[in-house]
Design a protein around this motif. Sequence first.
Motif, PDB file in Angstrom:
ATOM      1  N   VAL A  84       0.824  -1.204   0.000  1.00 55.38           N
ATOM      2  CA  VAL A  84       0.000   0.000   0.000  1.00 55.38           C
ATOM      3  C   VAL A  84       0.862   1.261   0.000  1.00 55.38           C
ATOM      4  O   VAL A  84       0.454   2.301  -0.530  1.00 55.38           O
ATOM      5  CB  VAL A  84      -0.976   0.001   1.209  1.00 55.38           C
ATOM      6  N   SER A  88       0.337   3.929  -3.029  1.00 58.62           N
ATOM      7  CA  SER A  88      -0.149   5.286  -2.763  1.00 58.62           C
ATOM      8  C   SER A  88       0.414   6.280  -3.772  1.00 58.62           C
ATOM      9  O   SER A  88      -0.334   7.065  -4.368  1.00 58.62           O
ATOM     10  CB  SER A  88       0.207   5.702  -1.333  1.00 58.62           C
ATOM     11  N   SER A  91      -0.736   5.185  -7.467  1.00 62.59           N
ATOM     12  CA  SER A  91      -2.123   5.491  -7.810  1.00 62.59           C
ATOM     13  C   SER A  91      -2.265   6.941  -8.255  1.00 62.59           C
ATOM     14  O   SER A  91      -3.038   7.243  -9.173  1.00 62.59           O
ATOM     15  CB  SER A  91      -3.047   5.194  -6.633  1.00 62.59           C
ATOM     16  N   TYR A  92      -1.530   7.833  -7.596  1.00 60.37           N
ATOM     17  CA  TYR A  92      -1.564   9.236  -8.006  1.00 60.37           C
ATOM     18  C   TYR A  92      -0.980   9.393  -9.406  1.00 60.37           C
ATOM     19  O   TYR A  92      -1.565  10.049 -10.273  1.00 60.37           O
ATOM     20  CB  TYR A  92      -0.779  10.096  -7.010  1.00 60.37           C
ATOM     21  N   ASP A 132      -7.195   9.939  -4.860  1.00 58.33           N
ATOM     22  CA  ASP A 132      -6.674   8.576  -4.799  1.00 58.33           C
ATOM     23  C   ASP A 132      -5.491   8.484  -3.843  1.00 58.33           C
ATOM     24  O   ASP A 132      -5.372   7.515  -3.073  1.00 58.33           O
ATOM     25  CB  ASP A 132      -6.236   8.117  -6.195  1.00 58.33           C
ATOM     26  N   PHE A 133      -4.633   9.478  -3.908  1.00 60.19           N
ATOM     27  CA  PHE A 133      -3.447   9.474  -3.057  1.00 60.19           C
ATOM     28  C   PHE A 133      -3.834   9.554  -1.591  1.00 60.19           C
ATOM     29  O   PHE A 133      -3.289   8.820  -0.751  1.00 60.19           O
ATOM     30  CB  PHE A 133      -2.547  10.652  -3.441  1.00 60.19           C
ATOM     31  N   ALA A 136      -5.274   6.204  -0.362  1.00 60.53           N
ATOM     32  CA  ALA A 136      -4.220   5.206  -0.163  1.00 60.53           C
ATOM     33  C   ALA A 136      -3.417   5.503   1.101  1.00 60.53           C
ATOM     34  O   ALA A 136      -3.046   4.586   1.843  1.00 60.53           O
ATOM     35  CB  ALA A 136      -3.305   5.167  -1.391  1.00 60.53           C
ATOM     36  N   LEU A 137      -3.134   6.773   1.365  1.00 62.81           N
ATOM     37  CA  LEU A 137      -2.417   7.144   2.588  1.00 62.81           C
ATOM     38  C   LEU A 137      -3.232   6.789   3.831  1.00 62.81           C
ATOM     39  O   LEU A 137      -2.679   6.328   4.838  1.00 62.81           O
ATOM     40  CB  LEU A 137      -2.099   8.641   2.584  1.00 62.81           C
ATOM     41  N   MET A 140      -2.979   3.164   4.408  1.00 60.80           N
ATOM     42  CA  MET A 140      -1.648   2.846   4.924  1.00 60.80           C
ATOM     43  C   MET A 140      -1.541   3.160   6.413  1.00 60.80           C
ATOM     44  O   MET A 140      -0.996   2.365   7.185  1.00 60.80           O
ATOM     45  CB  MET A 140      -0.580   3.622   4.142  1.00 60.80           C
TER      46      MET A 140
END
Length: 277
Positions: A84, A88, A91-92, A132-133, A136-137, A140
């Motif tokens: 992940v 992260s 994905s960006y 998206d970023f 994902a963060l 995480m």
Amino acid sequence: MSKTHKTIIDANKKSIIPDFRELYQYKDLFLTLAWRDFRVRYAQTTIGLLWAILQPVVTLLILSLVFGRFVGVETEVPHILFTVAGMSVWSYFSYVMTNSGSSIIASQNMVKKIYFPRLIIPLSKAVVGFIDFGVALLIMMVLMIYFQVPPSANVWLAPVFILIGVIAALAVGIWLSALTVRYRDFQHVVPFMVQIGLYITPVAYPAEFAVKQLPEWASTLYYLNPMAGVVQGFRWSMFGGEAPGPLMFVSIAMILLIFISGLFYFRKVEGDMADYV
């Protein structure tokens, strides 16, 4: 006796360097385009913003299953957490790359009717990509708490690698947005590039794992992938471990080359975009 001043517009004297002051003057349009993309992205979906969570979770589970269980990649932290962190920043990058490519064509009505710096269009995609970023963060951080993995002492460098990742995304996005205007085939090539890029970037495996499978002369070629060094560096800043080697700077140099050349090329073709869209 009054003097008459003449203003002469000479296309031959057009600067090859983007006018950043002009971009700043159109900041309201930039924000408007970014807000429009944000609203439109999930406007007609049933579950709305939940897609921003569902998509990365499904991708994360698949990558963890394939590389963590089937391939048996060994990592210093739990594999799903390892993945992940890489996903992260990836994905960006993939979002900006995908959406910038067709951004000029999608805005063709506006491009044909009014003047504004065309560079604003692909740049606005970089703002929406932070959805998206951010998701994902968040995933995480939840996993770090669950697995009781504290941030490393290098965490202060994480914003640096995030910034480099943003520049990488913009670099590729600017190139693709300019190329797709004249060569529509890139609309079909970009999704393929994203799919391949996910597996040749060390998202679900350490960069050293890939390098060991390659001949020695091919190690440098692997790091020509601009995101290889970014993903490796960001993960190191979050979890520590062995510091990225000097080959990471090959990726950074590649990012700068793509970014600068992309700005020049975009500026070169900007005046003809209305004729091609």
